[in-house]
Scaffold this motif. Structure first.
Motif, PDB file in Angstrom:
ATOM      1  N   ILE A 261      -5.423 117.932  74.565  1.00 15.96           N
ATOM      2  CA  ILE A 261      -4.956 119.274  74.310  1.00 15.96           C
ATOM      3  C   ILE A 261      -3.457 119.424  74.589  1.00 15.96           C
ATOM      4  N   ASN A 262      -2.979 118.811  75.668  1.00 16.27           N
ATOM      5  CA  ASN A 262      -1.697 119.274  76.201  1.00 16.27           C
ATOM      6  C   ASN A 262      -0.782 118.166  76.708  1.00 16.27           C
ATOM      7  N   ASP A 263      -1.012 116.943  76.278  1.00 16.18           N
ATOM      8  CA  ASP A 263      -0.209 115.824  76.785  1.00 16.18           C
ATOM      9  C   ASP A 263       0.695 115.238  75.705  1.00 16.18           C
TER      10      ASP A 263
ATOM     11  N   PHE B  88      -7.350 126.728  88.313  1.00 20.15           N
ATOM     12  CA  PHE B  88      -8.778 126.507  88.605  1.00 20.15           C
ATOM     13  C   PHE B  88      -9.010 125.317  89.526  1.00 20.15           C
ATOM     14  N   GLN B  89      -7.952 124.694  89.992  1.00 22.88           N
ATOM     15  CA  GLN B  89      -8.140 123.485  90.791  1.00 22.88           C
ATOM     16  C   GLN B  89      -8.333 123.803  92.271  1.00 22.88           C
TER      17      GLN B  89
ATOM     18  N   SER C  44       1.699 120.089  79.526  1.00 19.60           N
ATOM     19  CA  SER C  44       1.998 121.518  79.395  1.00 19.60           C
ATOM     20  C   SER C  44       0.752 122.344  79.658  1.00 19.60           C
ATOM     21  N   ALA C  45       0.968 123.624  79.922  1.00 24.38           N
ATOM     22  CA  ALA C  45      -0.142 124.558  80.127  1.00 24.38           C
ATOM     23  C   ALA C  45       0.253 125.907  79.548  1.00 24.38           C
ATOM     24  N   GLN C  46      -0.746 126.648  79.140  1.00 25.94           N
ATOM     25  CA  GLN C  46      -0.511 127.871  78.360  1.00 25.94           C
ATOM     26  C   GLN C  46      -1.389 129.008  78.874  1.00 25.94           C
TER      27      GLN C  46
ATOM     28  N   ARG D  37      -0.399 130.170  87.442  1.00 21.79           N
ATOM     29  CA  ARG D  37      -1.319 131.114  86.792  1.00 21.79           C
ATOM     30  C   ARG D  37      -1.988 130.462  85.592  1.00 21.79           C
ATOM     31  N   THR D  38      -1.569 129.258  85.248  1.00 22.71           N
ATOM     32  CA  THR D  38      -2.127 128.548  84.097  1.00 22.71           C
ATOM     33  C   THR D  38      -3.114 127.483  84.567  1.00 22.71           C
ATOM     34  N   GLY D  39      -4.026 127.124  83.681  1.00 23.03           N
ATOM     35  CA  GLY D  39      -4.954 126.039  83.972  1.00 23.03           C
ATOM     36  C   GLY D  39      -4.246 124.697  83.883  1.00 23.03           C
ATOM     37  N   GLY D  40      -5.059 123.635  83.737  1.00 25.13           N
ATOM     38  CA  GLY D  40      -4.477 122.306  83.650  1.00 25.13           C
ATOM     39  C   GLY D  40      -4.481 121.615  85.003  1.00 25.13           C
ATOM     40  N   GLY D  41      -3.763 120.505  85.066  1.00 26.96           N
ATOM     41  CA  GLY D  41      -3.847 119.642  86.234  1.00 26.96           C
ATOM     42  C   GLY D  41      -2.713 119.809  87.223  1.00 26.96           C
TER      43      GLY D  41
END
Lengths: 95, 248
Positions: free
Chosen positions: B130-132, B51-52, B143-145, B74-78
């Protein structure tokens, strides 16, 4: 056509940026970017489509209601911001 | 079915993301087992969340100058800088029913494997939802999922020996992004294993494999010819395309 951009780092959440294309009466397009998560990922298109044709300036309560609707209908999970954060960001951009 | 564990290999950015997708398809159709893979990036690369905006997140000119590849996940996140020498990436790919339905709980489980691996290296780390994963308040892993077609994918990075200066010359980190974090500078955001333990990369990989496979039936494996062929096709169709990488 005019454009405005706004961004918000949600406290304890993620960064959300919006870019709004509009004229004096309606919103043509909103692009939402950032490091958030939406499951399923295709859900973002549906959220962005909510804004098309909205009156300018858009009402935060209407944005929140419509975004909540598409999120529920699409069985989406958003992580990193809430429909309320998004409504405040987009409506606030016009303030 | 036993888990397949594919040992660390280097691939380019496009192929790394294409392999995740190709393996996911094969797992989804029952032709490949649940898979844990460890890998590196050659050349070094930036991956951005799906989404970035690439122009908001990446200094394209710096990447060109430094020979750093770019790919959209294909995953969100940074956005993540994957240094060729300085980091290890993992992917866990399995049928959805093998993983917790709750997204946060699934993050906790798999990030917990990384925390356990760091513990084996005598590094104390904490999961920050969430993911750090943080060590002494600095990020060491993200991480991203995603879940698609009944298949769960979580991939993420573990920093081994990173130069924050290099990382932040290719990533644009705006002030807004860190506005809710009590840190003095961008460089203070990250750390890496070598700052906390003198340990070889091979030993880190060994501890990661030990932790990721704990309590599982598993065997060492390789990618199937079908997965490799499909991954190459996905590179051509998606991951090398400006229409994908510059779509936002």
């Amino acid at each position: 056509m005019q454009y405005i951009t706004a961004e918000l780092k949600v406290k304890g959440g993620k960064l959300v940026r919006v870019r709004v294309a509009f004229d004096e009466s309606i919103v043509f397009q909103v692009q939402i970017t950032g490091d958030f998560f939406i499951h399923p990922e295709e859900g973002l298109d549906a959220i962005e489509n909510v804004f098309i044709g909205m009156r300018v300036p858009p009402s935060p309560s209407e944005i929140e209601r419509l975004v909540n609707e598409v999120v529920t209908r699409g069985n989406m999970k958003i992580m990193g911001f809430s429909p309320n954060d998004l409504a405040a960001l987009v409506a606030g951009a016009f303030a | 079915m036993k888990w397949r564990v594919v040992d660390f290999e280097y691939w380019n950015a496009w192929m790394n993301m294409a392999l995740d997708e190709a393996i996911g398809e094969a797992v989804g159709s029952g032709r490949s087992p649940s898979t844990i893979r460890f890998y590196g990036w050659n050349p070094s690369a930036v991956s951005i969340g799906c989404f970035q905006s690439i122009k908001d997140e990446v200094d394209l000119e710096a990447c060109r100058r430094m020979g750093v590849d770019i790919v959209r996940r294909r995953t969100g996140g940074g956005a993540v800088y994957h240094d060729r020498e300085g980091e290890i990436t993992y992917s866990v790919i399995a049928p959805e029913e093998m993983v917790q339905k709750d997204i946060n709980k699934a993050y906790e489980t798999i990030c917990g494997w990384i925390v356990d691996a760091l513990d084996l290296m005598e590094i104390t780390a904490n999961i920050i939802p969430i993911n750090d994963i943080l060590v002494e308040g600095r990020k060491i892993s993200g991480s991203a999922q995603t879940r698609r077609g009944g298949v769960f994918l979580q991939h993420g990075t573990l920093l081994y020996n990173i130069s924050p200066g290099k990382m932040f010359s290719v990533l644009k980190v705006g002030c807004t992004k860190i506005s809710d974090k009590n840190i003095a500078s961008f460089e203070d955001r990250v750390t890496s294993i070598l700052r906390h333990a003198k340990i070889s990369k091979d030993k880190v990989l060994q501890e990661l494999r030990r932790s990721f496979t704990k309590g599982k039936e598993w065997e060492a494996g390789v990618y199937t010819e079908e997965e490799r062929r499909r991954a190459r096709q996905l590179v051509v169709e998606r991951y090398s395309k400006d229409e994908w990488n510059f779509s936002r």
